[in-house]
Design an enzyme around this catalytic site. Structure first.
Site, PDB file in Angstrom:
ATOM      1  N   ARG A 197      11.040  -2.159  11.081  1.00  0.00           N
ATOM      2  CA  ARG A 197       9.940  -1.682  11.916  1.00  0.00           C
ATOM      3  C   ARG A 197       9.738  -2.613  13.110  1.00  0.00           C
ATOM      4  NH1 ARG A 197       4.654  -0.092   8.396  1.00  0.00           N
ATOM      5  NH2 ARG A 197       3.630  -1.219  10.079  1.00  0.00           N
TER       6      ARG A 197
ATOM      7  N   LYS B 247       0.833  -1.209   0.000  1.00  0.00           N
ATOM      8  CA  LYS B 247       0.000   0.000   0.000  1.00  0.00           C
ATOM      9  C   LYS B 247       0.874   1.268   0.000  1.00  0.00           C
ATOM     10  CE  LYS B 247      -2.210  -1.046   3.868  1.00  0.00           C
ATOM     11  NZ  LYS B 247      -1.630  -2.361   4.238  1.00  0.00           N
TER      12      LYS B 247
ATOM     13  N   ARG C 166      -9.684   0.642   8.956  1.00  0.00           N
ATOM     14  CA  ARG C 166      -9.248  -0.705   9.303  1.00  0.00           C
ATOM     15  C   ARG C 166     -10.318  -1.469  10.068  1.00  0.00           C
ATOM     16  NH1 ARG C 166      -3.413   0.462   9.145  1.00  0.00           N
ATOM     17  NH2 ARG C 166      -2.235  -1.457   9.230  1.00  0.00           N
TER      18      ARG C 166
ATOM     19  N   ARG D 188      11.689  -7.094   5.390  1.00  0.00           N
ATOM     20  CA  ARG D 188      11.492  -5.685   5.024  1.00  0.00           C
ATOM     21  C   ARG D 188      12.400  -4.743   5.817  1.00  0.00           C
ATOM     22  NH1 ARG D 188       5.579  -2.818   5.000  1.00  0.00           N
ATOM     23  NH2 ARG D 188       5.590  -3.070   7.240  1.00  0.00           N
TER      24      ARG D 188
ATOM     25  N   ARG E 241      -0.539  -9.351  13.666  1.00  0.00           N
ATOM     26  CA  ARG E 241      -1.129  -8.330  12.779  1.00  0.00           C
ATOM     27  C   ARG E 241      -1.991  -8.992  11.707  1.00  0.00           C
ATOM     28  NH1 ARG E 241       4.090  -5.672  10.900  1.00  0.00           N
ATOM     29  NH2 ARG E 241       2.924  -4.378   9.463  1.00  0.00           N
TER      30      ARG E 241
HETATM   31  P1  AMP Z   1       0.599   0.539   8.986  1.00  0.00           P
HETATM   32  O1  AMP Z   1       1.807   1.384   8.816  1.00  0.00           O
HETATM   33  O2  AMP Z   1      -0.566   1.001   8.157  1.00  0.00           O
HETATM   34  O3  AMP Z   1       0.880  -0.927   8.854  1.00  0.00           O
HETATM   35  O4  AMP Z   1       0.132   0.756  10.514  1.00  0.00           O
HETATM   36  C1  AMP Z   1       0.968   0.401  11.602  1.00  0.00           C
HETATM   37  C2  AMP Z   1       0.151   0.272  12.858  1.00  0.00           C
HETATM   38  O5  AMP Z   1      -0.464   1.518  13.185  1.00  0.00           O
HETATM   39  C3  AMP Z   1      -1.001  -0.737  12.795  1.00  0.00           C
HETATM   40  O6  AMP Z   1      -0.586  -2.066  13.019  1.00  0.00           O
HETATM   41  C4  AMP Z   1      -1.886  -0.201  13.924  1.00  0.00           C
HETATM   42  O7  AMP Z   1      -1.346  -0.529  15.195  1.00  0.00           O
HETATM   43  C5  AMP Z   1      -1.756   1.313  13.757  1.00  0.00           C
HETATM   44  N1  AMP Z   1      -2.774   1.840  12.820  1.00  0.00           N
HETATM   45  C6  AMP Z   1      -2.555   2.437  11.618  1.00  0.00           C
HETATM   46  N2  AMP Z   1      -3.723   2.798  11.052  1.00  0.00           N
HETATM   47  C7  AMP Z   1      -4.694   2.413  11.910  1.00  0.00           C
HETATM   48  C8  AMP Z   1      -6.115   2.483  11.874  1.00  0.00           C
HETATM   49  N3  AMP Z   1      -6.767   3.003  10.826  1.00  0.00           N
HETATM   50  N4  AMP Z   1      -6.801   1.958  12.933  1.00  0.00           N
HETATM   51  C9  AMP Z   1      -6.171   1.434  14.001  1.00  0.00           C
HETATM   52  N5  AMP Z   1      -4.832   1.320  14.087  1.00  0.00           N
HETATM   53  C10 AMP Z   1      -4.090   1.813  13.050  1.00  0.00           C
END
Ligand code: AMP
Length: 208
Positions: A152, A13, A86, A125, A163
């Site tokens: 990360r 993404k 999400r 990654r 996750r």
């Molecule tokens: P990402 O970088 O999109 O993989 O997001 C990393 C982490 O941020 C996720 O695993 C969640 O802990 C938190 N996070 C990001 N976006 C959301 C969302 N829309 N709702 C809840 N948690 C989020």
């Protein structure tokens, strides 16, 4: 144009958003990036969410919805939403938000990837501290932009497993939410980033 990019962790993404924002002149909103910036800056919000994120859990809906509301209501530019919604509650709140702002979601693009591929991608990654892009090869010492590469915290094997489970339980229902909206499209994510990008662009040609 306002896009939602969906897909499990590691689906690409972020990579696709970076390409699309240039081509379509859209504002890229990655809720994960916003949260990580808060953590890096050591803000109250950052401290509040750090444990949830590192363990691979979602941040509560109320917090995420008001965060998105603040960002989206201060820009007139079209947006790419990367990592939001999400949960179904977030999708419903987004609908209300867009209605209030007199805007519309143009397309919901799901980047599909088999689970084995996801685990493989996330376990190797490395991202750039400076530009945020993933390293192109497993052996390079630094990013092409010169930035330092890092892993990360939530890409650790235990967090990745969790996750993916959280994704299945809480985010896959969002796919059902959009599936019959007439805006939902699926793209094969198991291709090179350029091929995925081409497929997304082809789909978006048909979107007003
Ligand atoms: P990402 O970088 O999109 O993989 O997001 C990393 C982490 O941020 C996720 O695993 C969640 O802990 C938190 N996070 C990001 N976006 C959301 C969302 N829309 N709702 C809840 N948690 C989020």
């Amino acid at each position: 144009m306002n896009l939602i990019l969906m897909g499990c962790p590691g689906a690409g993404k972020g990579t696709q958003s970076a390409k699309l924002k240039e081509t379509l002149n859209l504002k890229h909103i990655s809720t994960g990036d916003v949260l990580r910036a808060q953590m890096a800056a050591g803000t109250e919000l950052g401290k509040q969410v750090a444990a949830l994120i590192n363990q691979g859990n979602l941040v509560p809906d109320g917090l995420m919805i008001s965060m998105l509301q603040n960002i989206i209501s201060t820009t007139d530019q079209g947006v790419i939403l990367d990592g939001f919604p999400r949960t179904v509650a977030q999708a419903q709140a987004l609908d209300d938000m867009m209605k209030r702002l007199g805007r519309q979601i143009s397309a919901v693009v799901m980047i599909d990837l088999p689970q084995e591929e996801v685990v493989k991608r996330l376990s190797s990654r490395r991202l750039c501290k400076k530009c945020g892009k993933p390293a192109a090869t497993a052996t390079q010492a630094a990013c092409e932009c010169g930035g330092e590469l890092y892993v990360r915290g939530d890409d650790a094997p235990q967090s990745v497993k969790h996750r993916l489970e959280v994704y299945r339980q809480q985010t896959l229902p969002v796919k059902e939410y959009y599936q019959h909206s007439g805006k939902y499209v699926e793209i094969n994510g198991n291709q090179t980033p350029d091929q995925v990008f081409e497929d997304i662009c082809n789909v978006l040609k048909k979107v007003k």
